[in-house]
Write a protein that holds these residues in place. Structure first.
Motif, PDB file in Angstrom:
ATOM      1  N   PHE A  31       5.360  -5.546   3.630  1.00  0.00           N
ATOM      2  CA  PHE A  31       4.253  -6.442   3.966  1.00  0.00           C
ATOM      3  C   PHE A  31       4.189  -6.560   5.476  1.00  0.00           C
ATOM      4  CE2 PHE A  31       2.110 -10.507   4.645  1.00  0.00           C
ATOM      5  CZ  PHE A  31       1.021 -10.359   3.799  1.00  0.00           C
ATOM      6  N   SER A  32       3.028  -6.266   6.047  1.00  0.00           N
ATOM      7  CA  SER A  32       2.871  -6.203   7.492  1.00  0.00           C
ATOM      8  C   SER A  32       2.137  -7.398   8.088  1.00  0.00           C
ATOM      9  CB  SER A  32       2.132  -4.913   7.876  1.00  0.00           C
ATOM     10  OG  SER A  32       0.855  -4.857   7.247  1.00  0.00           O
ATOM     11  N   GLY A  33       1.655  -8.310   7.252  1.00  0.00           N
ATOM     12  CA  GLY A  33       0.876  -9.440   7.758  1.00  0.00           C
ATOM     13  C   GLY A  33       1.751 -10.477   8.444  1.00  0.00           C
ATOM     14  N   SER A  49      -4.558  -5.934   2.068  1.00  0.00           N
ATOM     15  CA  SER A  49      -4.529  -4.934   3.138  1.00  0.00           C
ATOM     16  C   SER A  49      -3.164  -4.847   3.816  1.00  0.00           C
ATOM     17  CB  SER A  49      -5.605  -5.247   4.187  1.00  0.00           C
ATOM     18  OG  SER A  49      -5.362  -6.500   4.799  1.00  0.00           O
ATOM     19  N   ASN A  50      -2.390  -5.923   3.802  1.00  0.00           N
ATOM     20  CA  ASN A  50      -1.078  -5.915   4.444  1.00  0.00           C
ATOM     21  C   ASN A  50       0.056  -5.560   3.499  1.00  0.00           C
ATOM     22  OD1 ASN A  50      -1.434  -6.855   7.348  1.00  0.00           O
ATOM     23  ND2 ASN A  50      -2.568  -8.453   6.249  1.00  0.00           N
ATOM     24  N   THR A  51      -0.272  -5.306   2.227  1.00  0.00           N
ATOM     25  CA  THR A  51       0.726  -4.836   1.273  1.00  0.00           C
ATOM     26  C   THR A  51       0.817  -3.315   1.381  1.00  0.00           C
ATOM     27  OG1 THR A  51       0.293  -6.693  -0.226  1.00  0.00           O
ATOM     28  CG2 THR A  51       1.364  -4.749  -1.157  1.00  0.00           C
ATOM     29  N   GLY A  97      -2.014   0.568   2.786  1.00  0.00           N
ATOM     30  CA  GLY A  97      -2.358  -0.734   2.245  1.00  0.00           C
ATOM     31  C   GLY A  97      -3.506  -0.640   1.259  1.00  0.00           C
ATOM     32  N   ALA A  98      -3.600  -1.627   0.397  1.00  0.00           N
ATOM     33  CA  ALA A  98      -4.708  -1.673  -0.564  1.00  0.00           C
ATOM     34  C   ALA A  98      -5.930  -2.285   0.107  1.00  0.00           C
ATOM     35  CB  ALA A  98      -4.305  -2.472  -1.792  1.00  0.00           C
ATOM     36  N   GLU A  99      -7.063  -2.137  -0.540  1.00  0.00           N
ATOM     37  CA  GLU A  99      -8.323  -2.682  -0.028  1.00  0.00           C
ATOM     38  C   GLU A  99      -8.953  -3.558  -1.102  1.00  0.00           C
ATOM     39  OE1 GLU A  99     -12.707  -1.162   1.598  1.00  0.00           O
ATOM     40  OE2 GLU A  99     -11.200   0.286   0.882  1.00  0.00           O
ATOM     41  N   ARG A 159     -12.157  -4.576  -7.974  1.00  0.00           N
ATOM     42  CA  ARG A 159     -12.376  -4.761  -6.531  1.00  0.00           C
ATOM     43  C   ARG A 159     -11.148  -4.384  -5.719  1.00  0.00           C
ATOM     44  NH1 ARG A 159     -16.313  -5.650  -9.207  1.00  0.00           N
ATOM     45  NH2 ARG A 159     -18.213  -6.728  -8.504  1.00  0.00           N
ATOM     46  N   THR A 160     -10.161  -3.753  -6.360  1.00  0.00           N
ATOM     47  CA  THR A 160      -8.933  -3.335  -5.680  1.00  0.00           C
ATOM     48  C   THR A 160      -8.899  -1.815  -5.592  1.00  0.00           C
ATOM     49  OG1 THR A 160      -7.744  -5.283  -6.504  1.00  0.00           O
ATOM     50  CG2 THR A 160      -6.422  -3.436  -5.700  1.00  0.00           C
ATOM     51  N   VAL A 161      -8.780  -1.312  -4.367  1.00  0.00           N
ATOM     52  CA  VAL A 161      -8.805   0.134  -4.107  1.00  0.00           C
ATOM     53  C   VAL A 161      -7.549   0.507  -3.332  1.00  0.00           C
ATOM     54  CG1 VAL A 161     -10.066   2.024  -2.999  1.00  0.00           C
ATOM     55  CG2 VAL A 161     -11.320   0.119  -4.053  1.00  0.00           C
TER      56      VAL A 161
END
Length: 386
Positions: free
Chosen positions: A27-29, A66-68, A74-76, A142-144
């Protein structure tokens, strides 16, 4: 001259390639960024009377998704606040007439009202389970990740019926059937969950869940008798549940494994309780100051002000108390979102290793987008998960 036949030698056979090691999830957030996001969102919720929460929910999901980092990517999250708002308004247009019809029926048959509440509660429980399933479908679509979308099939009503029947069994067994209920519902959800053309499945069993947390069922009555132990028991239970659930997830050849310790989440619940106490104290001081201010404006002492009917009829005091309560509730939401969304998310991710990530390298995109009506129903019934 004798002719000799021979077979040309090929290259030596290579030993099979070793399996790649498990892939940790990162996790980068930054925590400060998330705090500023939810703090600003709480202010906008106050200004917009709560309607900004749909956009805030979207921003929170985008930040966490996005930070995972999985295998460096990361996911979108592609959902939008407007979709959630429209889904909520449509859900209200369906739910409000139901509430109104029940209210009018209660006026017509007052002596039947107590009995009428039973089918009403049963209906909303069934409808709430349907909403939970449809909300999950919306979030998945809604998860990409790496340009490929997750999606979901299955029937929300079949899921709701299964959840309701399992719920009755859990009530009849005083909660002992809860592990088997959770396992059965997860199998249904994961069997209808996909990443592109990779189908999911759930291999966790109810017996395994029960073995990991049977002692928590024995301690559960202690949480009601002595609330001081509730954060320890509930925190340990959630950690056991997270570890069991994650370790049972399969998507094609991809397998998740979690080593979340039982004590890892307990501190988060205690921090929320501590902040609740602090915020509650601040709110009490604010109410006392507001009351003193209104009493001084009326030219009476606080004691005389409370003895008179003016204290219960003061518009100014009601407005000040209402504003204070909204600020208190929004501040508490900030605390919950920081500790029980962001920090819990990070601690759970730190425990995950992914096996067989190479199976997701060549995936074909499939599935269609789901509308946000299910999320709106879940929001309207206050059963919306994250």
């Amino acid at each position: 001259m004798n002719e000799m036949s021979w077979t040309p030698l090929g290259p030596p056979s290579l030993p099979p390639l070793p399996k790649p090691p498990p892939m940790p999830v990162g996790f980068s957030g930054k925590r400060d960024e998330f705090f500023q996001l939810v703090k600003r969102g709480a202010g906008l919720e106050l200004v917009t009377l709560g309607f900004y929460r749909f956009w805030l929910t979207t921003d929170i999901r985008r930040h966490l998704w996005s930070n995972t980092q999985i295998d460096g990517d990361g996911a979108e999250y592609t959902g939008r606040g407007r979709e959630l708002l429209i889904g909520f308004l449509v859900a209200l247009a369906i739910l409000v007439p139901i509430y109104l019809a029940y209210f009018l029926a209660g006026l017509e048959a007052e002596h039947y009202k107590a009995f009428a509440s039973i089918p009403l509660v049963a209906f909303f429980y069934l409808f709430g389970q349907f909403a939970i399933f449809r909300a999950r479908r919306y979030r998945l679509t809604r998860t990409v990740w790496r340009g490929v979308r997750f999606w979901m099939s299955g029937s929300g009503w079949i899921y709701a019926l299964q959840a309701s029947l399992w719920g009755l069994l859990s009530m009849a067994t005083l909660g002992l059937a809860l592990p088997w209920r959770t396992a059965a519902l997860e199998r249904y959800k994961m069997r209808h969950s996909y990443y592109g053309d990779l189908q999911g499945k759930f291999e966790g069993s109810g017996w395994e869940f029960f073995k990991r947390g049977w002692w928590l069922w024995l301690l559960a009555p202690m949480a009601f008798l002595m609330p001081l132990f509730a954060p320890f028991i509930y925190g340990a239970f959630k950690a056991v549940e997270w570890r069991w659930w994650l370790s049972g997830i399969r998507i094609g050849g991809v397998r998740l494994e979690s080593e979340l310790p039982r004590s890892r989440l307990i501190g988060l619940y205690w921090k929320v309780i501590g902040w609740m106490a602090v915020l509650g104290l601040v709110f009490s001081v604010y109410l006392a100051a507001a009351t003193a201010l209104v009493a001084s404006i009326s030219g009476e002492g606080i004691g005389e002000f409370f003895k008179s009917q003016e204290s219960s009829q003061s518009i100014l005091l009601l407005v000040l108390a209402g504003i204070g309560y909204l600020v208190f509730a929004l501040a508490l939401n900030v605390v919950i979102r920081v500790y029980l969304m962001r920090d819990l998310w990070v601690r759970v991710l730190e425990s995950i290793n992914i096996h067989g990530i190479e199976a997701a390298a060549n995936v074909s995109a499939r599935g269609e987008l789901a509308n946000a009506l299910g999320e709106g129903f879940a929001d309207g019934l206050d059963v919306a998960g994250f």
